[in-house]
Design a protein around this motif. Structure first.
Motif, PDB file in Angstrom:
ATOM      1  N   ASP A  73      28.941   1.538  43.468  1.00 51.03           N
ATOM      2  CA  ASP A  73      28.577   0.319  42.755  1.00 51.03           C
ATOM      3  C   ASP A  73      29.603  -0.771  42.933  1.00 51.03           C
ATOM      4  O   ASP A  73      30.790  -0.514  43.077  1.00 51.03           O
ATOM      5  CB  ASP A  73      28.334   0.592  41.276  1.00 51.03           C
ATOM      6  N   GLU A 112      25.803  -1.030  36.302  1.00 50.38           N
ATOM      7  CA  GLU A 112      25.681   0.413  36.481  1.00 50.38           C
ATOM      8  C   GLU A 112      24.409   0.969  35.833  1.00 50.38           C
ATOM      9  O   GLU A 112      24.233   2.177  35.721  1.00 50.38           O
ATOM     10  CB  GLU A 112      26.937   1.163  35.990  1.00 50.38           C
ATOM     11  N   PHE A 145      29.994  10.065  43.781  1.00 48.30           N
ATOM     12  CA  PHE A 145      29.387   9.347  42.665  1.00 48.30           C
ATOM     13  C   PHE A 145      30.525   9.120  41.670  1.00 48.30           C
ATOM     14  O   PHE A 145      30.727   9.905  40.763  1.00 48.30           O
ATOM     15  CB  PHE A 145      28.267  10.221  42.051  1.00 48.30           C
ATOM     16  N   ARG A 146      31.299   8.047  41.902  1.00 53.53           N
ATOM     17  CA  ARG A 146      32.550   7.855  41.175  1.00 53.53           C
ATOM     18  C   ARG A 146      32.406   7.925  39.661  1.00 53.53           C
ATOM     19  O   ARG A 146      33.270   8.428  38.947  1.00 53.53           O
ATOM     20  CB  ARG A 146      33.170   6.495  41.554  1.00 53.53           C
ATOM     21  N   GLU A 147      31.254   7.439  39.178  1.00 54.91           N
ATOM     22  CA  GLU A 147      31.055   7.398  37.737  1.00 54.91           C
ATOM     23  C   GLU A 147      31.054   8.816  37.127  1.00 54.91           C
ATOM     24  O   GLU A 147      31.434   8.986  35.982  1.00 54.91           O
ATOM     25  CB  GLU A 147      29.724   6.680  37.463  1.00 54.91           C
ATOM     26  N   LEU A 148      30.608   9.797  37.928  1.00 52.04           N
ATOM     27  CA  LEU A 148      30.452  11.145  37.372  1.00 52.04           C
ATOM     28  C   LEU A 148      31.229  12.216  38.116  1.00 52.04           C
ATOM     29  O   LEU A 148      31.248  13.365  37.706  1.00 52.04           O
ATOM     30  CB  LEU A 148      28.969  11.546  37.373  1.00 52.04           C
ATOM     31  N   MET A 149      31.856  11.865  39.249  1.00 53.75           N
ATOM     32  CA  MET A 149      32.505  12.886  40.061  1.00 53.75           C
ATOM     33  C   MET A 149      33.868  12.421  40.533  1.00 53.75           C
ATOM     34  O   MET A 149      34.069  11.240  40.773  1.00 53.75           O
ATOM     35  CB  MET A 149      31.682  13.186  41.337  1.00 53.75           C
ATOM     36  N   SER A 150      34.772  13.385  40.716  1.00 56.78           N
ATOM     37  CA  SER A 150      36.059  13.036  41.314  1.00 56.78           C
ATOM     38  C   SER A 150      36.051  13.252  42.824  1.00 56.78           C
ATOM     39  O   SER A 150      36.933  12.792  43.528  1.00 56.78           O
ATOM     40  CB  SER A 150      37.175  13.863  40.672  1.00 56.78           C
TER      41      SER A 150
END
Lengths: 243, 428
Positions: free
Chosen positions: A9, A14, A39-44
């Motif tokens: 994003d 978002e 998926f930066r919002e949910l994953m490292s």
């Protein structure tokens, strides 16, 4: 081998990525077919190569251009996710004013780190293969596009106006309530959700391919609207830019 | 030896930020949370818009808290234009806000925060070996989103909300189904409490002023009074006037303070200041989670969020009962307002206090807008916490140090996609 997909994003809310996450009932099945690799919002985790990158938001800074180009390089297919990525969306409400004026109004400062350019949709910076319009996107349409891509087919967007979906659902016409509705020229695919909710169509999905704009403009004028009113209506989701 | 530790594009938070720590000779020289979201100038975009367009546009500030922005916006507009919604509208709006807080908290607890305590980089890792946990998270989130869909028309950017009330009311039959879904969620919630009670929360303490709304006889959501753990009890207008927003070179989000200094907002503030208003079940869960209402441990923000989840599920069931017993017909304001004016409103968003302040001209077109969002009010507290925590972590390997600091940042559930849109009142 599962299809490797990622979500990214830029300038936006978002809300389109959230709409994907809100597909709770279908998500388990989707995850049997695809692997979410970034998926930066949910994953490292981060990925080197992607089959499909879904990208939300507009591009407003040089470093964002670079980041987008870098994502393009490692993705086979790039999909613009939602209005901000697809046509600039609500971010472009600002494009009739100088960015420096806006900055002064909001921050009372022109400090370097606040500097941005006029927001751009993704296709002004990189090649975009497919698009999912809307503010926010429609979750079912996302699934349809993803399904087509997994099957290596070209996803298709409806090429008729929201009015058609609205009439099929037998909702009362917004114009009869004295509201201004963008339904006659806006691309369908949302199932007229706003009209179902008692609101009117604000045109977030952008124009249908060959809109009959001049009769529509006449309808608006018949309802006593000034040119400025009409322009404001077009402007909310940047429809004016496409006309 | 000077060394810079940088955490770029922090993961599992809403929005983009870097954290930069400068350490020299075993001491922390500086620590900055750099908000790198690009400015979007929402307050300027709203100028000149008709009051009926303001909430739908400003909702687009944030996908996760679009309902909170909508609520604050509608209430500020109604105050400015002297519109008093039906008291039943307030019940329905409260239910809608509860739906949003539930979906936001559940997403954060399961998808963003829990991986830290389970020792995995993301919940997707659990898809196969812990299918029960993954599917439970999705089921609970679905139920929360159902509240938003039934009342707001859809989960992100609501379509039924309007100045004066609602343009469409939920069907009685839909409310009944929703009520059953909420009741059916209780066993999943019980398992969730067990899971979070098993987590080992780090020991850490730093006292901070906790600020939230106060609502007589209810847990705070939409109200005109602001209270704090330092004894502040003010009107929303007074408190907002006392906020000093300032720009720092490392952040595109403004920071906020009062003359007493920095303060914190959010679930932890609400639970601490309004513990007695929590439902009996939520208070019991607080005991199970070993949550002391006087805690100064910011990591307990997670516990506070879970306690609120329990409370709001219970309250939502009661709200639906209320709506089913006392139905109301047309909720939309029919009388069009005359004249302009100024209005300031505040709501408790998932992440804490959210202010919207508008002025309108005689034709109902917006002249100025000012939004102060929760994370801007929390940024300085997050930095202060990290600074206080760091000296204890300096001996750790960089990877472990980063992990500990990220866990702390996530305890605040920062939402930065919107934190860039602060401003002074727009200048005409």
């Amino acid at each position: 081998m599962k299809t490797r997909i990622g979500f990214f994003d830029f300038t936006g809310c978002e809300g389109c990525q959230l709409t994907v996450m809100n597909l709770e009932n279908d998500l388990m099945q989707v995850l049997q077919l695809v692997e979410v690799v970034e998926f930066r919002e949910l994953m490292s985790e981060e990925a080197n190569k992607l089959d499909i990158a879904f990208i939300e938001g507009s591009i407003t800074r040089k470093k964002d251009r670079t980041r987008l180009q870098e994502i393009r390089k490692r993705s086979k297919i790039l999909v613009a996710l939602g209005a901000c990525a697809d046509n600039g969306g609500v971010n472009l409400l600002a494009n009739h004013e100088e960015v420096s004026t806006l900055r002064q109004q909001v921050y009372s400062s022109n400090a370097a780190h606040l500097l941005t350019e006029t927001p751009l949709p993704l296709h002004k910076v990189v090649d975009v293969n497919y698009r999912i319009p809307g503010c926010p996107i429609d979750g079912r349409e996302f699934l349809a596009v993803l399904q087509a891509l997994i099957l290596e087919r070209d996803p298709e967007l409806p090429n008729f106006a929201v009015c058609v979906e609205c009439k099929l659902a037998e909702y009362p016409c917004s114009f009869d309530y004295g509201e201004i509705c963008m339904g006659p020229i806006t691309r369908a695919g949302c199932h007229a959700v706003c009209i179902d909710g008692g609101d009117r169509c604000r045109g977030c999905r952008g124009l249908v391919d060959n809109p009959r704009t001049s009769p529509y403009q006449k309808v608006l004028e018949e309802h006593g609207l000034t040119v400025q009113d009409i322009l404001d209506q077009y402007r909310t989701f940047n429809i004016g830019e496409e006309l | 030896m000077s060394k810079k530790i940088a955490l770029n594009h922090l993961t599992r938070i809403e929005g983009h930020a870097h954290l930069v720590i400068d350490k020299k000779a075993g001491k922390v020289e500086s620590c900055h949370l750099e908000v790198i979201e690009s400015p979007r100038f929402f307050e300027a975009l709203l100028r000149g818009r008709h009051f009926s367009d303001v909430a739908p546009i400003v909702a687009r500030v944030c996908g996760v808290c679009s309902i909170s922005h909508t609520m604050a916006s509608l209430m500020a507009t109604e105050k400015a234009l002297n519109i008093t919604p039906d008291p039943r509208v307030k019940v329905l709006r409260r239910l809608l806000s509860q739906g949003e807080i539930l979906q936001s908290h559940l997403l954060q607890l399961y998808f963003m925060a829990a991986p830290d305590y389970l020792g995995i980089p993301s919940i997707f890792q659990l898809l196969n070996q812990r299918n029960d946990l993954f599917s439970r998270a999705l089921r609970l989130k679905r139920t929360a989103n159902r509240i938003c869909e039934v009342v707001g028309g859809r989960a992100v950017h609501p379509v039924t909300t309007a100045v004066g009330g609602f343009s469409t009311l939920p069907e009685t039959s839909e409310l009944k189904i929703l009520r059953q879904e909420l009741v059916d969620a209780l066993p999943d919630l019980e398992t969730t409490v067990e899971l979070f009670a098993s987590f080992d929360f780090p020991e850490f303490s730093r006292p901070a002023e906790q600020v939230c709304l106060q609502q007589v006889g209810q847990y705070p959501l939409h109200s005109d009074r602001v209270i704090s753990s330092c004894g502040i009890d003010q009107s929303v207008e007074q408190f907002k006037d006392s906020i000093d927003e300032y720009i720092v070179p490392h952040s595109t989000a403004k920071m906020a303070r009062t003359e007493r200094g920095h303060y914190s907002v959010g679930a932890l503030s609400r639970v601490k200041n309004s513990f007695s208003q929590l439902s009996p079940m939520a208070q019991k869960v607080a005991a199970v989670l070993q949550m002391d209402p006087n805690t100064n441990n910011p990591y307990h923000g997670l516990k506070a969020r879970l306690i609120e989840v329990i409370h709001f599920v219970e309250e939502a069931i009661h709200a639906i009962d209320d709506l089913l017993l006392h139905s109301f017909n047309s909720a939309r304001a029919t009388a069009m307002p005359k004249g302009g004016g100024q209005g300031i409103a505040a709501v408790e968003a998932p992440r804490g206090l959210l202010f919207h302040a508008y002025t309108y001209d005689q034709n109902g077109n917006l002249e100025t807008a000012d939004c102060i969002i929760p994370t801007a009010q929390n940024l300085a507290s997050i930095e202060a916490d990290i600074e206080a925590l760091l000296p204890k972590l300096l001996d750790l390997a960089d990877a472990e140090l980063k992990r500990r600091v990220e866990t702390l940042i996530r305890a605040y559930d920062p939402c930065l996609s919107c934190s860039t849109h602060q401003l002074q009142i727009a200048i005409k």
